[in-house]
Design an enzyme around this catalytic site. Structure first.
Site: not given
Lengths: 506, 492
Positions: B78, B158, B182
């Site tokens: 990420k 997210s 998330s």
């Protein structure tokens, strides 16, 4: 930390009144100054409060900056335990309450030299609570100044505006350096008291080794809160003078600010609560930002840090390692050496000065030692701009000089001459006395001959002396002159008294 | 070996060790898949050269019978994790061109264990979002589509890049972060497993901060076993993060497959919210039945302060973010938009550098911390947070794990909720409580919606009891037998 000051200021309205001589006379009457100080003291520590970067002063710009200090993304603060220990040590030195649990908060504001966009500080729960500093004023008065709190916080970096015509640069070497903010209660009533407070605080910090107190390098700076009121009336609105970096300037800033406020009030105006700056060039304070422009710092507990917790055992360990503090040392110097409070106060101003005195006084006449140390030596050091650490006359040498006086080898007057030579050359006193032939003449025959010569040459004076015995002093002077000051003054007095028909006991 | 990218992380690891495949082959296969999957927009930076280099180094070790737990396994990272010498932007314009000179602790742990980095995965800007639509680099598209529809769906957020990449087999597993859901919500939206560990289990050092007291790194994986393997490498105490906890990291994989007979499973009654779609409710009931069938004791528990969780979260998280994001000021790194003076430079930089959602949260956070509002909002929220944590503590006195749905719906369409922040925030209703209480939570794919979209069940565990959590998750996984896959429509 202006916010906490406000309420404390208001809360302590029953505070002591100023002495008559500290009042400022205005057009409409006498005014009293109310002073509280927030001192920022840089913690003596090799590493910063939340990073391992060096704190050494004077390094090349931006060479002592870690990723944490530069607030790079994802960086986290880790508390430097030694800085906490130093804060606790300082708290103990201020006879203050040590809080076993305290909390780091974020104080949010934007400034280029504040990389995180917030300063990590302690707002609601400081590491140290209430304490006290005792001031010994030159006139012998003792003033107690309350300490409200001491907390740890990060220093900011430094904006440089003189490197480029159109841009400002930032030096982050100081960013993240540990500071102790020491907040006093509004307990001072004159510029002299404020100066004495900072001086005493600095002495305590230096004894403790928790701050070097070097104001030129910015290790110690003060925010001064000033308000004035008519005697007996309610407290006035205060102004805060930021970042004053010398004790002399603190005095000047207060004098100017108090008069400024009085002038406004006497002309029917009112004081705006604001932050002001002191300009050493003009000796005046000027507005920096008003209350309306004041930041809303949006304090909240720093979620990157756990509450700061330690045990009473740890505090006790630190307490056990504290050095003798100035007030204790003063009391001991008075009781152990019979010094006057004044001499003792002068000596404890710096630990090294008191140590020097004690080395000289050991096994000697303490009063004589105190006179020589505080008089001749400190006088010479001040004159030459030397610190006690780089004195050319060691305590051993000064002790030897006093021994030469005590055993009658030289007179006090000659000793001063010897001291001057010691200070200039660093030579031992015995050597100077011997090489320059300064030994005191105690040979009765030689002195008697000198006295006889003076008497023979001044029969009129001899007659006058019979009526006015005080004139004997003139004869002493003449004899000393003819012996180049080496005649033992007590022997001179004794023989002269006999010769002039005066009792030697008078 | 064909279809290398279909291997789970565990299978790939084993095949590499047995030398049935090389890391170079595996990595090459993933890079090829990634190239074919650009329509998904899962990766924002592809580090192909670095990946091949790392793969080569792993192969050398593997050839000698050496290597770490993840030797040669290709992962996606990420973009919130700082990666040394590799562009890291948190998918924000304000971090334009930022190349960290340091490596986050979690990714450093993965490289220590031999993993290979394929690239950086898309996410909502600064991890603020539930649909991956706030990324400066554009939305990620969910590999899943509704039956008979080619409408683009969100992958959740997210960590939408992470969930989409794992679901579309663009990496063996991915790192992700979870502040309010998330990791778990995107996992639920993509038929993948998402594990948010206990707060303090993984170091936050080097992860771009959103809300420090809630952020926690974790994996998104194909299955529960892969999650256990990933967590073992990612977790551990880190002296650089004061909030990371110093306790041993167990062998989570060893917990899998152990019986859950007698395990006490709590069903929080307050999670049966009004208006919850029937298929979510049915899924939940099925989950309960599976666990019962496996020998668990299921009982209802109460978490009475649940209804305050979402408002509490949307005070605490923005408050912390408003302060955490203050450092993005154009002075030292990233974007700078000049102005006539320093104030205007700040304003220009932050106005242009931050997207709408980030600005909204910075504003909310600034507001709740302001003089006169602090007590009413922030302080109150902290108190409620304590009550929520206490609710869980009480529930865990009678239950070993809790079972809930992960999200109130299946994946929704791109742009469907972007104009309605409140309905977007409601996506986190089942997940934020876990962050507020610092607990571990996991989302396991458990079935398909009537439209053929994956749905997830969430298990919540006691602090630092990821082993029990994984054991229960494994049981759900086995019972659910979820084998559905997204059709690879994105290939040209």
């Amino acid at each position: 930390m202006a916010e906490t000051m406000v309420s404390d200021f208001e809360r302590t309205m029953k505070v002591r009144e100023a002495r008559k001589e500290d009042l400022i006379q205005g057009q409409t009457g006498d005014w009293e100054i109310i002073l509280g100080l927030e001192v920022h003291a840089q913690v003596s520590s090799n590493a910063k409060l939340f990073s391992a970067s060096s704190t050494k002063f004077g390094a090349e710009q931006n060479t002592q900056v870690s990723f944490v200090d530069a607030a790079m993304p994802g960086m986290l603060p880790v508390i430097n335990r030694f800085c906490v220990e130093q804060a606790v040590r300082t708290g103990l030195g201020l006879k203050a309450k040590i809080n076993l649990r305290s909390v780091f908060d974020r104080k949010n504001y934007f400034y280029p030299d504040l990389p995180q966009g917030y300063q990590i500080s302690q707002f609601k729960h400081p590491v140290v609570g209430e304490g006290e500093v005792i001031l010994d004023m030159p006139d012998g008065r003792v003033v107690h100044v309350g300490i409200e709190r001491l907390h740890l916080e990060q220093d900011a970096g430094k904006s440089l505006h003189d490197q480029h015509p159109a841009m400002s640069f930032v030096d982050l070497n100081r960013s993240g350096v540990a500071l102790m903010e020491i907040v006093s209660k509004p307990d001072m009533r004159s510029a002299d008291e404020a100066k004495a407070y900072v001086t005493k605080l600095r002495t305590i910090l230096r004894y403790l080794g928790t701050c070097d107190g070097n104001m030129e390098e910015g290790s110690l700076r003060a925010d001064v809160n000033v308000s004035v009121r008519k005697v007996g009336e309610k407290l006035g609105t205060r102004c805060e003078i930021k970042n004053v970096n010398s004790i002399r300037f603190i005095g000047q800033a207060i004098e100017h600010e108090a008069r400024r406020q009085i002038e406004i009030l006497e002309e029917g105006g009112k004081i705006d609560q604001e932050t002001r700056l002191f300009d050493p060039k003009t000796g005046e304070t000027r507005s920096m930002r008003s209350k309306e422009e004041a930041h809303d710092y949006r304090y909240f507990p720093d979620p990157d840090l756990l509450p700061l917790e330690f045990t009473q055992d740890w505090v006790d360990e630190i307490a056990a390692s504290l050095p003798e503090l100035p007030d204790d040392k003063k009391a001991r110097l008075i009781s152990e050496y019979g010094l006057s409070p004044y001499d003792a106060t002068v000596l404890i101003g710096e630990g090294a000065r008191a140590d020097y005195f004690e080395a000289v006084a050991k096994g000697r006449d303490a009063k004589l030692a105190a006179n020589w140390v505080t008089g001749e030596l400190f006088g010479a050091l001040n004159r030459e701009g030397h610190s006690i650490e780089d004195t050319p006359v060691s305590s051993k040498q000064l002790g030897e000089l006093i021994d030469l006086i005590s055993d009658g080898t030289i007179s006090g007057r000659i000793a001063k001459q010897v001291f001057d030579s010691m200070y200039k050359t660093g030579r031992d006193p015995a050597k100077i006395v011997e090489e320059e032939g300064l030994q005191q003449v105690t040979d009765f025959g030689a002195i008697e001959a000198a006295i006889d010569a003076v008497i023979a040459a001044n029969p009129d004076k001899v007659e006058q002396t019979k009526v006015k015995p005080q004139l004997a002093g003139w004869f002493v002077g003449q004899v000393m002159k003819s012996t180049s000051g080496k005649a033992n003054p007590s022997v001179v007095n004794e023989i002269l008294a006999k010769k002039l028909g005066l009792s030697s006991d008078d | 070996m064909s279809d290398l990218t279909k291997l789970t992380l565990a299978a790939a690891r084993d095949a590499l060790r047995k030398k049935e495949v090389t890391s170079t082959e595996l990595t090459g296969a993933y890079l090829k898949e990634m190239e074919a999957a650009t329509p998904l927009n899962a990766y924002v930076t592809v580090t192909a050269d670095k990946a091949m280099e790392m793969a080569k180094a792993s192969d050398e070790k593997l050839a000698k019978g050496e290597g770490g737990d993840l030797e040669g396994v290709p992962l996606g990272i990420k973009d919130l994790f700082c990666t040394k010498d590799v562009l890291t932007t948190a998918c924000s314009h304000i971090l334009d061109g930022f190349i960290p000179p340091y490596e986050s602790t979690v990714t450093a742990n993965l490289w220590r264990d031999g993993a290979v980095m394929l690239g950086k995965l898309n996410n909502d800007e600064f991890a603020m979002g539930s649909s991956n639509e706030t990324s400066f680099y554009g939305p990620v598209v969910n590999p899943w589509r509704r039956k008979g529809s080619d409408a683009k769906l969100v992958p959740g957020g997210s960590s939408g890049g992470s969930s989409a990449a794992v679901a579309a087999r663009l990496c063996a597993a991915a790192t992700a972060t979870d502040t309010g859901g998330s990791i778990r919500q995107p996992a639920a939206f993509t038929g993948t497993v998402g594990l948010k560990p206990t707060y303090g289990r993984c170091s936050r050092w080097g992860i771009v901060a959103f809300a420090s007291s809630l952020d926690q790194a974790g994996p998104i994986t194909r299955d529960v076993r892969d999650a256990a393997i990933m967590l073992k490498s990612m977790a551990g105490h880190d002296e650089k993060d004061t909030t990371s906890v110093d306790r041993p990291v167990p062998d989570y994989e060893a917990a899998l497959g152990q019986s859950i007979k007698g395990l006490s499973v709590g069903i929080p009654k307050e999670y049966r919210v009004e208006g919850m779609p029937k298929e979510i409710d049915d899924l939940w009931t099925r989950g309960i039945e599976w666990l019962k069938a496996a020998g668990a004791n299921v009982k209802e528990v109460s978490l009475p302060h649940t209804k305050y969780a979402l408002p509490t979260y949307y005070i605490v998280a923005p408050a912390e973010c408003s302060s955490n994001l203050a450092r993005y000021d154009g002075v030292r790194y990233g974007l700078r938009v000049d102005g006539k003076d320093i104030t205007e430079m700040y304003e220009n930089t932050r106005a242009e550098g931050f997207g709408a959602e980030v600005k909204r949260r910075v504003l909310m956070g600034t507001y709740v911390l302001s003089a006169g509002y602090y007590d009413a909002y922030y302080l109150k929220a902290q108190k409620v947070r304590t009550l929520i944590a206490r609710d869980f503590a009480e529930a865990f006195s009678e239950a070993d794990v809790l079972l809930t749905p992960t999200a109130p719906s299946a994946a929704f369409g791109l742009g469907e909720k972007t104009d309605d922040p409140l309905s977007m925030y409601l996506n986190d209703v089942f997940t934020v409580t876990v962050n507020l209480a610092g607990l571990p939570g996991i989302s396991v794919p458990a079935g398909l919606s009537s439209e053929g979209l994956p749905l997830g069940l969430q298990l919540i565990g006691r602090t630092f009891d990821e082993e029990t959590l994984l054991r229960a998750a494994f049981a759900i996984e086995e019972a659910a037998g979820f084998t559905a896959e997204a059709e690879a429509w994105w290939r040209a």
